[in-house]
Enzyme design. Structure first.
Site, PDB file in Angstrom:
ATOM      1  N   SER A 143       0.913  -1.153  -0.203  1.00 56.91           N
ATOM      2  CA  SER A 143      -0.011   0.098  -0.087  1.00 56.91           C
ATOM      3  C   SER A 143       0.952   1.260  -0.016  1.00 56.91           C
ATOM      4  O   SER A 143       1.903   0.950   0.294  1.00 56.91           O
ATOM      5  CB  SER A 143      -0.992   0.095   1.294  1.00 56.91           C
ATOM      6  OG  SER A 143      -1.445   1.345   1.413  1.00 56.91           O
ATOM      7  N   TYR A 155      -2.233  -0.950  10.355  1.00 53.91           N
ATOM      8  CA  TYR A 155      -2.265  -1.062   8.983  1.00 53.91           C
ATOM      9  C   TYR A 155      -0.997  -0.686   8.287  1.00 53.91           C
ATOM     10  O   TYR A 155      -0.246  -1.551   7.505  1.00 53.91           O
ATOM     11  CB  TYR A 155      -3.499  -0.167   8.410  1.00 53.91           C
ATOM     12  CG  TYR A 155      -3.490  -0.263   6.872  1.00 53.91           C
ATOM     13  CD1 TYR A 155      -4.247  -1.420   6.432  1.00 53.91           C
ATOM     14  CD2 TYR A 155      -3.116   0.689   5.905  1.00 53.91           C
ATOM     15  CE1 TYR A 155      -4.442  -1.817   4.913  1.00 53.91           C
ATOM     16  CE2 TYR A 155      -3.282   0.353   4.519  1.00 53.91           C
ATOM     17  CZ  TYR A 155      -3.903  -0.406   4.057  1.00 53.91           C
ATOM     18  OH  TYR A 155      -3.887  -0.744   2.693  1.00 53.91           O
TER      19      TYR A 155
END
Length: 251
Positions: A143, A155
């Site tokens: 990401s 995350y």
């Protein structure tokens, strides 16, 4: 693209979003694709979409956080198709945002188990199968949160970890004919992103607005990058985290 005809590919998290788009692209290029996910209904829909377009696919139920489940996924792939050439380790989750000090141990562990340990367990099972098959190509979904601070602590931490795993595996297995890269998407129109928008529209709008290309990507745009990294056209690329982010981290 070359390198997909008669190839065997695994895509985790392929029931929707980037994973589905990637699986469909691999199949369109000629690969037999294993659709691996915990979501059987969505996964079987992906298989049906591929078969309706003349491709070859099968569904395998897998929980990437469970080592035996991942091992069974690779074993079934090899037993069915005779080997493994390509893998897109894409399965992941994104929790609701909370400041670092407010993240619960349970939320932290769940994200790490799926996003980071899950990718490692996939690599652990896929790499020997690819070496046995004579080489291959792997792409891991990281990401922009693997390159910069973007999203919650678990995350962002997990996605930075995916980039590190990618580089390590690339260095270790390059001499055995396996290339390992990562894609680092920006804001993409997926079910996960829709949930993030519901949780915090302002945060998603801010990230989208920070992209030089001021729109949400279609999953197919990310799948195109994954396909290139797994194709012969990228034969001298390994250990690279490719930002597919509309220019966000360039600013």
């Amino acid at each position: 693209m070359s390198g997909f005809e008669d190839a065997v590919a695994i895509v985790t998290g392929a029931s929707s979003g980037i994973g589905r788009a990637s699986a469909e692209r691999f199949a369109a290029e000629g690969a037999s694709v294993v659709i691996a996910d915990v979501d059987r209904e969505g996964g079987e829909e992906t298989v049906e979409r591929i078969e309706n377009d003349g491709g070859e696919a099968m569904f395998v139920d897998v929980d990437v956080s469970d080592e035996s489940s991942v091992e069974a996924m690779v074993e079934e792939t090899v037993d069915t198709y005779g080997g493994l050439d390509i893998a897109h380790n894409n399965a992941g989750i994104s929790p609701s945002y909370a400041p670092t000090a407010d993240v619960s141990v349970e939320d932290w562990q769940q994200v790490i188990d799926i996003n980071l340990t899950g990718v490692w367990q996939c690599l652990k099972a896929e790499l020997p199968a690819m070496v046995e098959s004579g080489g291959g190509a792997i792409v891991n979904t990281a990401s922009i949160g693997g390159l910069v601070a973007s999203g919650s602590a678990p995350y962002t931490g997990s996605k930075h970890g995916v980039v590190g795993l990618t580089k390590t595996a690339a260095v270790e297995y390059g001499g055995q004919g396996v290339r390992v890269n990562a894609i680092c998407p920006g804001v993409v129109e997926t079910p996960m992103q829709q949930q993030a928008s519901e949780d915090s529209t302002e945060a998603v709008d801010a990230v989208t607005g920070a992209q030089a290309l001021n729109w949400m990507a279609d999953p197919a745009e990310i799948a195109n990058a994954a396909a290139w990294l797994c194709s012969d056209e990228s034969s001298f690329v390994t250990g690279h985290p490719l930002a597919v982010d509309g220019g966000l981290v360039a600013q």
